[in-house]
Design an enzyme around this catalytic site. Structure first.
Site, PDB file in Angstrom:
ATOM      1  N   THR A  29     -29.548   2.163   3.793  1.00 52.50           N
ATOM      2  CA  THR A  29     -28.920   3.467   3.574  1.00 52.50           C
ATOM      3  C   THR A  29     -29.740   4.321   2.620  1.00 52.50           C
ATOM      4  O   THR A  29     -30.466   3.778   1.769  1.00 52.50           O
ATOM      5  CB  THR A  29     -27.500   3.248   2.986  1.00 52.50           C
ATOM      6  OG1 THR A  29     -27.020   4.464   2.463  1.00 52.50           O
ATOM      7  CG2 THR A  29     -27.515   2.220   1.863  1.00 52.50           C
ATOM      8  N   ASP A  30     -29.566   5.635   2.721  1.00 52.70           N
ATOM      9  CA  ASP A  30     -30.227   6.537   1.749  1.00 52.70           C
ATOM     10  C   ASP A  30     -29.573   6.431   0.374  1.00 52.70           C
ATOM     11  O   ASP A  30     -30.123   6.931  -0.617  1.00 52.70           O
ATOM     12  CB  ASP A  30     -30.205   7.988   2.252  1.00 52.70           C
ATOM     13  CG  ASP A  30     -28.810   8.550   2.490  1.00 52.70           C
ATOM     14  OD1 ASP A  30     -27.813   7.817   2.317  1.00 52.70           O
ATOM     15  OD2 ASP A  30     -28.710   9.746   2.855  1.00 52.70           O
ATOM     16  N   GLU A  31     -28.399   5.766   0.299  1.00 54.13           N
ATOM     17  CA  GLU A  31     -27.689   5.710  -0.982  1.00 54.13           C
ATOM     18  C   GLU A  31     -28.450   4.884  -2.022  1.00 54.13           C
ATOM     19  O   GLU A  31     -28.187   4.985  -3.219  1.00 54.13           O
ATOM     20  CB  GLU A  31     -26.263   5.179  -0.787  1.00 54.13           C
ATOM     21  CG  GLU A  31     -25.497   6.038   0.198  1.00 54.13           C
ATOM     22  CD  GLU A  31     -24.005   5.808   0.239  1.00 54.13           C
ATOM     23  OE1 GLU A  31     -23.435   5.342  -0.755  1.00 54.13           O
ATOM     24  OE2 GLU A  31     -23.411   6.103   1.284  1.00 54.13           O
ATOM     25  N   TYR A  63     -21.788  -0.786  -3.889  1.00 53.99           N
ATOM     26  CA  TYR A  63     -22.298  -0.830  -2.511  1.00 53.99           C
ATOM     27  C   TYR A  63     -23.796  -0.544  -2.480  1.00 53.99           C
ATOM     28  O   TYR A  63     -24.583  -1.340  -1.946  1.00 53.99           O
ATOM     29  CB  TYR A  63     -21.535   0.193  -1.640  1.00 53.99           C
ATOM     30  CG  TYR A  63     -22.252   0.521  -0.335  1.00 53.99           C
ATOM     31  CD1 TYR A  63     -22.428  -0.449   0.652  1.00 53.99           C
ATOM     32  CD2 TYR A  63     -22.770   1.797  -0.093  1.00 53.99           C
ATOM     33  CE1 TYR A  63     -23.095  -0.152   1.842  1.00 53.99           C
ATOM     34  CE2 TYR A  63     -23.433   2.101   1.090  1.00 53.99           C
ATOM     35  CZ  TYR A  63     -23.591   1.124   2.049  1.00 53.99           C
ATOM     36  OH  TYR A  63     -24.262   1.409   3.218  1.00 53.99           O
ATOM     37  N   LYS A  93     -27.019  -2.950  -1.466  1.00 55.63           N
ATOM     38  CA  LYS A  93     -27.967  -2.641  -0.386  1.00 55.63           C
ATOM     39  C   LYS A  93     -29.395  -2.564  -0.956  1.00 55.63           C
ATOM     40  O   LYS A  93     -30.356  -3.024  -0.324  1.00 55.63           O
ATOM     41  CB  LYS A  93     -27.608  -1.309   0.295  1.00 55.63           C
ATOM     42  CG  LYS A  93     -26.337  -1.323   1.111  1.00 55.63           C
ATOM     43  CD  LYS A  93     -26.360  -2.254   2.315  1.00 55.63           C
ATOM     44  CE  LYS A  93     -27.264  -1.797   3.433  1.00 55.63           C
ATOM     45  NZ  LYS A  93     -27.116  -2.649   4.655  1.00 55.63           N
TER      46      LYS A  93
HETATM   47  P1  NAD Z   1     -19.072  -1.157   9.359  1.00 54.45           P
HETATM   48  O1  NAD Z   1     -18.384  -1.477   8.077  1.00 54.45           O
HETATM   49  O2  NAD Z   1     -18.409  -0.259  10.334  1.00 54.45           O
HETATM   50  O3  NAD Z   1     -19.404  -2.508  10.153  1.00 54.45           O
HETATM   51  C1  NAD Z   1     -19.884  -3.649   9.504  1.00 54.45           C
HETATM   52  C2  NAD Z   1     -19.760  -4.822  10.480  1.00 54.45           C
HETATM   53  O4  NAD Z   1     -20.306  -5.988   9.840  1.00 54.45           O
HETATM   54  C3  NAD Z   1     -18.331  -5.161  10.880  1.00 54.45           C
HETATM   55  O5  NAD Z   1     -18.249  -5.386  12.270  1.00 54.45           O
HETATM   56  C4  NAD Z   1     -18.032  -6.428  10.104  1.00 54.45           C
HETATM   57  O6  NAD Z   1     -17.088  -7.270  10.767  1.00 54.45           O
HETATM   58  C5  NAD Z   1     -19.409  -7.063  10.021  1.00 54.45           C
HETATM   59  N1  NAD Z   1     -19.547  -7.970   8.874  1.00 54.45           N
HETATM   60  C6  NAD Z   1     -19.187  -7.735   7.585  1.00 54.45           C
HETATM   61  N2  NAD Z   1     -19.453  -8.809   6.821  1.00 54.45           N
HETATM   62  C7  NAD Z   1     -20.015  -9.740   7.635  1.00 54.45           C
HETATM   63  C8  NAD Z   1     -20.527 -11.042   7.437  1.00 54.45           C
HETATM   64  N3  NAD Z   1     -20.497 -11.616   6.215  1.00 54.45           N
HETATM   65  N4  NAD Z   1     -21.046 -11.709   8.497  1.00 54.45           N
HETATM   66  C9  NAD Z   1     -21.065 -11.133   9.738  1.00 54.45           C
HETATM   67  N5  NAD Z   1     -20.575  -9.904   9.968  1.00 54.45           N
HETATM   68  C10 NAD Z   1     -20.073  -9.205   8.948  1.00 54.45           C
HETATM   69  O7  NAD Z   1     -20.497  -0.598   8.928  1.00 54.45           O
HETATM   70  P2  NAD Z   1     -21.426   0.482   9.651  1.00 54.45           P
HETATM   71  O8  NAD Z   1     -21.032   1.827   9.196  1.00 54.45           O
HETATM   72  O9  NAD Z   1     -21.501   0.173  11.081  1.00 54.45           O
HETATM   73  O10 NAD Z   1     -22.830   0.160   8.949  1.00 54.45           O
HETATM   74  C11 NAD Z   1     -23.731  -0.786   9.531  1.00 54.45           C
HETATM   75  C12 NAD Z   1     -24.967  -0.885   8.640  1.00 54.45           C
HETATM   76  O11 NAD Z   1     -25.573   0.405   8.530  1.00 54.45           O
HETATM   77  C13 NAD Z   1     -24.656  -1.334   7.216  1.00 54.45           C
HETATM   78  O12 NAD Z   1     -25.676  -2.227   6.815  1.00 54.45           O
HETATM   79  C14 NAD Z   1     -24.708  -0.047   6.397  1.00 54.45           C
HETATM   80  O13 NAD Z   1     -25.120  -0.308   5.071  1.00 54.45           O
HETATM   81  C15 NAD Z   1     -25.747   0.745   7.159  1.00 54.45           C
HETATM   82  N6  NAD Z   1     -25.619   2.215   7.094  1.00 54.45           N
HETATM   83  C16 NAD Z   1     -24.437   2.818   7.424  1.00 54.45           C
HETATM   84  C17 NAD Z   1     -24.347   4.206   7.387  1.00 54.45           C
HETATM   85  C18 NAD Z   1     -23.076   4.915   7.781  1.00 54.45           C
HETATM   86  O14 NAD Z   1     -23.000   6.147   7.643  1.00 54.45           O
HETATM   87  N7  NAD Z   1     -22.074   4.237   8.318  1.00 54.45           N
HETATM   88  C19 NAD Z   1     -25.454   4.971   6.989  1.00 54.45           C
HETATM   89  C20 NAD Z   1     -26.644   4.310   6.662  1.00 54.45           C
HETATM   90  C21 NAD Z   1     -26.715   2.932   6.715  1.00 54.45           C
HETATM   91  P1  TYD Z   2     -17.821   8.375   2.891  1.00 51.45           P
HETATM   92  O1  TYD Z   2     -17.480   8.688   4.300  1.00 51.45           O
HETATM   93  O2  TYD Z   2     -17.025   7.340   2.161  1.00 51.45           O
HETATM   94  O3  TYD Z   2     -19.379   8.053   2.857  1.00 51.45           O
HETATM   95  P2  TYD Z   2     -20.375   7.864   1.568  1.00 51.45           P
HETATM   96  O4  TYD Z   2     -19.578   7.769   0.330  1.00 51.45           O
HETATM   97  O5  TYD Z   2     -21.036   6.576   1.914  1.00 51.45           O
HETATM   98  O6  TYD Z   2     -21.283   9.051   1.602  1.00 51.45           O
HETATM   99  O7  TYD Z   2     -17.707   9.728   2.052  1.00 51.45           O
HETATM  100  C1  TYD Z   2     -18.464  10.877   2.392  1.00 51.45           C
HETATM  101  C2  TYD Z   2     -18.182  11.938   1.332  1.00 51.45           C
HETATM  102  O8  TYD Z   2     -16.805  12.337   1.426  1.00 51.45           O
HETATM  103  C3  TYD Z   2     -18.370  11.452  -0.085  1.00 51.45           C
HETATM  104  O9  TYD Z   2     -18.902  12.514  -0.870  1.00 51.45           O
HETATM  105  C4  TYD Z   2     -16.967  11.124  -0.563  1.00 51.45           C
HETATM  106  C5  TYD Z   2     -16.114  12.109   0.192  1.00 51.45           C
HETATM  107  N1  TYD Z   2     -14.737  11.662   0.539  1.00 51.45           N
HETATM  108  C6  TYD Z   2     -13.641  12.454   0.202  1.00 51.45           C
HETATM  109  O10 TYD Z   2     -13.784  13.537  -0.399  1.00 51.45           O
HETATM  110  N2  TYD Z   2     -12.394  12.011   0.549  1.00 51.45           N
HETATM  111  C7  TYD Z   2     -12.191  10.830   1.194  1.00 51.45           C
HETATM  112  O11 TYD Z   2     -11.008  10.458   1.458  1.00 51.45           O
HETATM  113  C8  TYD Z   2     -13.333  10.039   1.551  1.00 51.45           C
HETATM  114  C9  TYD Z   2     -13.142   8.724   2.269  1.00 51.45           C
HETATM  115  C10 TYD Z   2     -14.590  10.488   1.208  1.00 51.45           C
END
Ligand code: NAD
Ligand code: TYD
Length: 359
Positions: free
Chosen positions: A134-136, A159, A163
């Protein structure tokens, strides 16, 4: 190609597997997922019976070393695409330990078993490990500037710290043992199948149900939004053409303040729901106590992946957001299936105290 996808029942993993099945007909995918609250095997119900030989689901934990070893012995894997993680910042604030177990120890176990397997195949380029991050990990930007692959890590939340740690281990396995690893650091994704604890799906469902729309702080924090299918296309490119040991940043180039997104969602949905005037959904917006350590702004510089691999996003934010709204409104069965008792407990835990302190 025979590939292990971890976390393939979560948001991005589901979209990745469904997309890869369409654009990479010669890939066989083994999906390893623990099915935590965020994973849903029903995401593949419509696909599974058709081409079972191209897809195998294994319920299990990435931290289970003997299970990983067994998968390596059963499957001639040519790569791992590692999505599995605990992924929600607010959950990491209220309960960080699981994030260390899965994101750090789980990644370490996968790396360690991958190295053992890679050494046995005798072809250094016969296997690769793509780590989705992630960019975080880069921390928070002020109003100007962008994250590049050289931006120093400076994570704010449990988190992002977990990561960041996993990214460091991935790089260490490349530098120390030559394991062919690649890392991608991506901005915020949106699209179908996202668990409704994250901003966009949470707001869509709360608008639909006329519930308060909880904006943290002043709602002016900025994220760089990428449609999930564009992310998946970028990952396929990196997996196939990226250089081991490298990092690629992937971003949408679509920066929006949270409040702008919520306004847009209210207006899009009001049109669909026939709400206007005093009934307008914007009236549901509620400013609540800010997230501790809330990063102000994320914005990605994607020049490297654009120039070296020829990737760029295909979807514009407003159109893809509209398609996302329609997807949720047309998939209430899916929504109800993921909003279990556990989900309701989370909503109470996260929002009750914030709402009490609402401005
Ligand atoms: P998500 O939370 O929707 O899905 C995570 C999945 O991993 C779930 O299906 C869960 O059951 C599985 N999981 C969790 N713990 C596990 C374990 N110990 N063993 C096996 N499976 C396990 O997450 P997402 O949004 O799909 O993100 C996927 C990846 O992308 C993550 O690594 C996250 O850090 C990264 N990412 C997400 C975003 C975003 O905006 N969602 C952006 C950048 C990077
Ligand atoms: P989120 O979807 O949790 O992603 P991330 O924190 O990983 O960027 O949140 C996106 C943005 O929205 C973040 O600045 C937090 C804000 N946010 C709210 O204002 N209200 C909410 O209920 C949630 C879940 C997020």
């Amino acid at each position: 190609m025979n590939i292990l996808v971890t976390g393939g029942a979560g948001f991005i993993g589901t979209n990745f597997i469904r997309h890869a099945r369409a654009v990479k007909p010669d890939w066989r995918i083994v999906n390893l997922d623990a099915l935590t609250y965020a994973g849903n095997p029903a995401n593949f119900e419509d696909l599974a019976p058709k081409q079972a030989e191209r897809y195998r689901f294994i319920r299990g934990d990435i931290g289970n070393a003997s299970l990983i070893e067994q998968i390596f012995s059963e499957e001639s894997l040519e790569g791992i695409i590692h999505f599995a993680a605990e992924s929600h910042v607010d959950r990491s604030i209220l309960g960080p330990e699981k994030f260390l177990e899965t994101n750090i120890m789980g990644t370490f176990r996968l790396l360690d078993k991958s190295l053992k397997f890679w050494k046995t195949i005798g072809r250094p380029d016969g296997f690769r490990f793509l780590h989705i991050s992630t960019d975080e990990v880069y921390g928070s930007l002020g109003p100007n500037g962008y994250f590049t692959e050289n931006t120093p890590y400076d994570p704010s939340s449990p988190y992002s710290a977990s990561k960041a740690a996993s990214d460091h281990f991935v790089n260490a396995y490349f530098r120390t043992y030559d394991l062919p690893t690649i890392i991608t650091n991506c901005s915020n994704n949106y699209g179908p199948y996202q668990f409704p604890e994250k901003l966009i799906p949470l707001m869509i469902l709360n608008i639909l149900e006329e519930k308060p729309l909880p904006l943290y702080g002043d709602g002016k924090n900025v994220r760089d939004w990428l449609y999930v299918i564009d992310h998946c296309d970028g990952l396929i490119k990196v997996f196939e053409e990226g250089k081991p040991g490298e990092t690629y940043n992937i971003g949408g180039g679509e920066e929006r303040q949270n409040i702008e997104i919520v306004h847009l969602l209210c207006d899009l949905m009001d049109k669909r729901l026939g709400r206007s005037g005093r009934k307008s959904s914007r009236g549901l917006i509620h400013f609540v106590t800010d997230r501790p350590g809330h990063d102000f702004r994320y914005a990605i510089d994607s020049t490297k992946i654009q120039q070296e691999l020829g990737w760029s996003p295909n979807h514009r934010f407003e159109e893809a957001l509209e398609a996302t709204v329609d997807w949720y409104m047309n998939h209430m069965g899916w929504v109800n299936s993921v909003r279990s008792g556990e989900y309701r407990k989370w909503i109470e835990l996260n929002y009750e105290s914030r709402n009490k302190l609402a401005k």
